[in-house]
Design a protein around this motif. Structure first.
Motif, PDB file in Angstrom:
ATOM      1  N   ILE A 206      -4.252  16.485 -13.120  1.00 14.48           N
ATOM      2  CA  ILE A 206      -5.549  16.795 -12.516  1.00 14.48           C
ATOM      3  C   ILE A 206      -6.170  15.613 -13.526  1.00 14.48           C
ATOM      4  CG2 ILE A 206      -7.526  18.338 -12.886  1.00 14.48           C
ATOM      5  CD1 ILE A 206      -5.432  20.474 -12.390  1.00 14.48           C
ATOM      6  N   HIS A 207      -5.733  15.412 -14.902  1.00 18.26           N
ATOM      7  CA  HIS A 207      -6.530  14.659 -15.570  1.00 18.26           C
ATOM      8  C   HIS A 207      -6.496  13.178 -14.973  1.00 18.26           C
ATOM      9  CE1 HIS A 207      -7.894  12.447 -19.382  1.00 18.26           C
ATOM     10  NE2 HIS A 207      -6.892  11.696 -19.116  1.00 18.26           N
ATOM     11  N   TYR A 208      -5.465  12.692 -14.461  1.00 18.94           N
ATOM     12  CA  TYR A 208      -5.429  11.471 -13.771  1.00 18.94           C
ATOM     13  C   TYR A 208      -5.869  11.271 -12.413  1.00 18.94           C
ATOM     14  CZ  TYR A 208      -2.797   9.868 -18.113  1.00 18.94           C
ATOM     15  OH  TYR A 208      -2.269   9.551 -19.339  1.00 18.94           O
ATOM     16  N   SER A 209      -5.784  12.161 -11.643  1.00 22.42           N
ATOM     17  CA  SER A 209      -6.110  12.002 -10.320  1.00 22.42           C
ATOM     18  C   SER A 209      -7.022  12.775  -9.707  1.00 22.42           C
ATOM     19  CB  SER A 209      -4.753  12.607  -9.615  1.00 22.42           C
ATOM     20  OG  SER A 209      -4.322  14.075  -9.797  1.00 22.42           O
ATOM     21  N   ALA A 210      -7.953  13.626 -10.761  1.00 24.66           N
ATOM     22  CA  ALA A 210      -8.953  14.189  -9.931  1.00 24.66           C
ATOM     23  C   ALA A 210     -10.062  13.427  -9.450  1.00 24.66           C
ATOM     24  CB  ALA A 210      -9.856  15.165 -11.163  1.00 24.66           C
ATOM     25  N   TYR A 211     -10.033  11.958  -9.755  1.00 25.83           N
ATOM     26  CA  TYR A 211     -11.001  11.084  -9.442  1.00 25.83           C
ATOM     27  C   TYR A 211     -10.326   9.951  -8.603  1.00 25.83           C
ATOM     28  CZ  TYR A 211     -14.304  13.804 -12.379  1.00 25.83           C
ATOM     29  OH  TYR A 211     -15.123  14.668 -12.780  1.00 25.83           O
ATOM     30  N   GLN A 212      -9.030  10.415  -8.204  1.00 21.89           N
ATOM     31  CA  GLN A 212      -8.299   9.274  -7.534  1.00 21.89           C
ATOM     32  C   GLN A 212      -8.837   8.862  -6.184  1.00 21.89           C
ATOM     33  OE1 GLN A 212      -5.413   8.466  -8.874  1.00 21.89           O
ATOM     34  NE2 GLN A 212      -4.831   6.777  -7.502  1.00 21.89           N
ATOM     35  N   ILE A 213      -8.873   7.390  -5.994  1.00 21.86           N
ATOM     36  CA  ILE A 213      -9.493   7.086  -4.800  1.00 21.86           C
ATOM     37  C   ILE A 213      -8.101   6.498  -3.918  1.00 21.86           C
ATOM     38  CG2 ILE A 213     -10.757   5.053  -3.780  1.00 21.86           C
ATOM     39  CD1 ILE A 213     -12.523   5.055  -6.335  1.00 21.86           C
ATOM     40  N   SER A 214      -8.003   6.808  -2.713  1.00 18.87           N
ATOM     41  CA  SER A 214      -6.773   6.408  -2.255  1.00 18.87           C
ATOM     42  C   SER A 214      -7.064   5.038  -1.334  1.00 18.87           C
ATOM     43  CB  SER A 214      -6.482   7.481  -1.031  1.00 18.87           C
ATOM     44  OG  SER A 214      -6.106   8.739  -1.678  1.00 18.87           O
ATOM     45  N   ILE A 215      -6.225   4.193  -1.353  1.00 19.90           N
ATOM     46  CA  ILE A 215      -6.333   2.975  -0.816  1.00 19.90           C
ATOM     47  C   ILE A 215      -5.849   3.066   0.722  1.00 19.90           C
ATOM     48  CG2 ILE A 215      -5.669   0.419  -0.894  1.00 19.90           C
ATOM     49  CD1 ILE A 215      -7.808   1.370  -3.019  1.00 19.90           C
ATOM     50  N   PRO A 216      -6.583   2.701   1.442  1.00 22.63           N
ATOM     51  CA  PRO A 216      -5.798   2.500   2.990  1.00 22.63           C
ATOM     52  C   PRO A 216      -4.699   1.492   3.119  1.00 22.63           C
ATOM     53  CG  PRO A 216      -8.175   1.465   2.906  1.00 22.63           C
ATOM     54  CD  PRO A 216      -7.825   2.122   1.642  1.00 22.63           C
ATOM     55  N   MET A 217      -3.762   1.897   3.598  1.00 25.24           N
ATOM     56  CA  MET A 217      -2.342   1.183   3.632  1.00 25.24           C
ATOM     57  C   MET A 217      -2.366   0.603   5.135  1.00 25.24           C
ATOM     58  SD  MET A 217      -0.912   1.632   0.848  1.00 25.24           S
ATOM     59  CE  MET A 217       0.852   1.351   0.812  1.00 25.24           C
ATOM     60  N   PRO A 218      -1.541  -0.667   5.345  1.00 23.29           N
ATOM     61  CA  PRO A 218      -1.502  -1.002   6.653  1.00 23.29           C
ATOM     62  C   PRO A 218      -0.770   0.092   7.634  1.00 23.29           C
ATOM     63  CG  PRO A 218      -0.823  -2.803   4.972  1.00 23.29           C
ATOM     64  CD  PRO A 218      -1.268  -1.464   4.236  1.00 23.29           C
ATOM     65  N   ASN A 219      -0.905   0.032   8.685  1.00 21.73           N
ATOM     66  CA  ASN A 219      -0.201   1.191   9.757  1.00 21.73           C
ATOM     67  C   ASN A 219       1.292   1.080   9.630  1.00 21.73           C
ATOM     68  OD1 ASN A 219      -2.527   1.820  10.824  1.00 21.73           O
ATOM     69  ND2 ASN A 219      -2.576   0.199  12.407  1.00 21.73           N
ATOM     70  N   ASN A 220       1.830  -0.124   9.323  1.00 18.88           N
ATOM     71  CA  ASN A 220       3.439   0.095   9.168  1.00 18.88           C
ATOM     72  C   ASN A 220       3.766   0.678   7.975  1.00 18.88           C
ATOM     73  OD1 ASN A 220       2.610  -2.414   7.798  1.00 18.88           O
ATOM     74  ND2 ASN A 220       4.936  -2.723   7.509  1.00 18.88           N
ATOM     75  N   LEU A 221       3.117   0.579   6.799  1.00 17.29           N
ATOM     76  CA  LEU A 221       3.341   1.117   5.540  1.00 17.29           C
ATOM     77  C   LEU A 221       3.057   2.666   5.556  1.00 17.29           C
ATOM     78  CD1 LEU A 221       2.231  -1.354   2.777  1.00 17.29           C
ATOM     79  CD2 LEU A 221       4.772  -0.681   3.362  1.00 17.29           C
ATOM     80  N   LYS A 222       1.789   3.061   6.343  1.00 15.40           N
ATOM     81  CA  LYS A 222       1.458   4.147   6.404  1.00 15.40           C
ATOM     82  C   LYS A 222       2.532   5.096   7.049  1.00 15.40           C
ATOM     83  CE  LYS A 222      -2.701   5.099   7.258  1.00 15.40           C
ATOM     84  NZ  LYS A 222      -4.105   5.155   8.226  1.00 15.40           N
ATOM     85  N   GLY A 223       3.170   4.730   8.310  1.00 12.84           N
ATOM     86  CA  GLY A 223       4.061   5.407   9.128  1.00 12.84           C
ATOM     87  C   GLY A 223       5.409   5.571   8.540  1.00 12.84           C
ATOM     88  N   ASN A 224       5.667   4.479   7.615  1.00 14.53           N
ATOM     89  CA  ASN A 224       7.196   4.409   7.133  1.00 14.53           C
ATOM     90  C   ASN A 224       7.171   4.415   5.642  1.00 14.53           C
ATOM     91  OD1 ASN A 224       9.818   3.978   6.765  1.00 14.53           O
ATOM     92  ND2 ASN A 224       9.955   1.869   7.714  1.00 14.53           N
ATOM     93  N   LEU A 225       7.704   5.440   4.861  1.00 15.28           N
ATOM     94  CA  LEU A 225       7.818   5.560   3.554  1.00 15.28           C
ATOM     95  C   LEU A 225       8.766   4.438   2.986  1.00 15.28           C
ATOM     96  CD1 LEU A 225       7.769   9.275   2.885  1.00 15.28           C
ATOM     97  CD2 LEU A 225       5.805   7.566   2.580  1.00 15.28           C
ATOM     98  N   LEU A 226       9.537   4.165   3.693  1.00 15.36           N
ATOM     99  CA  LEU A 226      10.791   3.511   3.020  1.00 15.36           C
ATOM    100  C   LEU A 226      10.572   1.766   3.335  1.00 15.36           C
ATOM    101  CD1 LEU A 226      13.857   5.291   3.885  1.00 15.36           C
ATOM    102  CD2 LEU A 226      12.422   5.303   1.706  1.00 15.36           C
TER     103      LEU A 226
END
Length: 358
Positions: A206-226
């Protein structure tokens, strides 16, 4: 008896902690997707702590009920994995993937509730440990890829990087091992250690991520974790040879940095620089990584140190403090300025200032 009383107290404290934080996150507006997932995860953990309180009533504490609730306890591992996957691969998680990841836990629980077959417990705990190991490996890989993507595209890391996950991993392992042990060997002190470790784990997150801002990833990275590296919009991999025209923008880049001082923008991105010099983000990223062998993040922060930080420390050795110098050098935080300065010069800003004075 003393250990049991302390475990009762820690159980209630953990319930109030998770309940309060989840309420604050879920009622905060506006809230991001990652904050909503964090809030829901903590709300689920609050419910898990509350059902443990019910076991303090002797009339409810039957062997079958205790064993059934242990199966439900395992669901917490899945809930935690949902948050970690969304944190390191923003946008990847959806309801279909949640169901697929959660279904094994549900199957184990349903099988036990239908049969009350106690020997299934070792298989369930073994599955949880295997599931946790796989998730840790995936999250570790995804976090490194995410960090690499940030450093190739952003000049800052405040509230967007996930380097702090390294600190949480050890606590997560302790929490999981403690839960498995206390599930098989129920003791007051064991439960106390589990409650404390779970609160510490989520306090760190919570301390580190309560104000976390997610960065949009390219579609191929979003769909494939590897997926290892993003494929840029125009399909260029960035490995073409420098034939004299591919990096024709290099003079414009130097000119923009010298005259426009783009590096002083604390929220500068590689797209901003590409637009300023009239080139493609893909080519510019290739130039930094393949020609200069440096990330965009380090390139800009080195300029901030060389062009601003050192000069300000030299020009104002007594009248300007480190916080102001960091801000005027284009850094979002003094801690980032110190780290970048140490990496660039091998000494801290204060050490550098003293060396100048001598």
């Amino acid at each position: 008896m003393e250990g049991i009383n302390i475990s009762y107290f820690m159980n209630g404290a953990a319930f109030m902690f998770f309940g309060y934080v989840s309420f604050r996150l879920l009622t905060h507006k506006p809230r991001s997707r990652i904050q909503s997932i964090l809030g829901l995860t903590l709300a689920f953990w609050a419910l898990l702590e509350f059902k443990d309180i019910l076991l303090y009533f002797p009339s409810l504490k039957t062997e079958q009920l205790v064993n059934s609730l242990l199966f439900i306890d395992g669901w917490a591992v899945a809930a935690c994995s949902f948050y970690l996957l969304e944190l390191t691969a923003p946008g990847w998680l959806n309801w279909k993937k949640i169901f697929l990841l959660f279904s094994p836990y549900l199957i184990f629980t349903i099988v036990y509730l239908c049969t009350f077959y106690a020997p299934i417990f070792p298989f369930y705990f073994g599955f949880i440990l295997l599931y946790s190991a796989v998730i840790v490996l995936i999250v570790t890989f995804a976090a490194r890829r995410y960090q690499r993507y940030i450093r190739n595209n952003y000049s800052y890391s405040e509230h967007i990087d996930v380097a702090w996950l390294k600190k949480a991993t050890l606590i997560l392992a302790i929490c999981l091992v403690t839960w498995v042990y206390t599930s098989m060997n129920i003791t007051g002190w064991g439960d106390t250690i589990y409650y404390i470790s779970s609160v510490v784990l989520w306090f760190v997150i919570i301390h580190y991520s309560a104000y976390q801002i997610s960065i949009p990833m390219p579609n191929n990275l979003k769909g494939n974790l590897l997926a290892k590296e993003p494929v840029e919009e125009n399909g260029t991999s960035g490995t073409e040879q420098d034939n004299g025209s591919y990096y024709a923008f290099r003079e414009e880049l130097l000119k923009a940095m010298e005259e426009q001082q783009l590096y002083l923008n604390p929220k500068l991105t590689i797209s901003d620089v590409a637009n300023a010099i009239g080139t493609n983000r893909t080519y510019l990223s290739s130039y930094f990584n393949n020609k200069l062998n440096i990330t965009f993040y380090d390139y800009i922060n080195n300029l901030r140190i060389e062009k601003a930080g050192k000069q300000l420390l030299t020009t104002y050795p007594y009248t300007m403090n480190i916080d102001e110098i960091a801000e005027r050098s284009g850094f979002n935080s003094t801690s980032t300025f110190r780290r970048a300065f140490l990496k660039n010069t091998g000494m801290t800003p204060l050490q550098y200032r003293k060396s100048i004075q001598k």
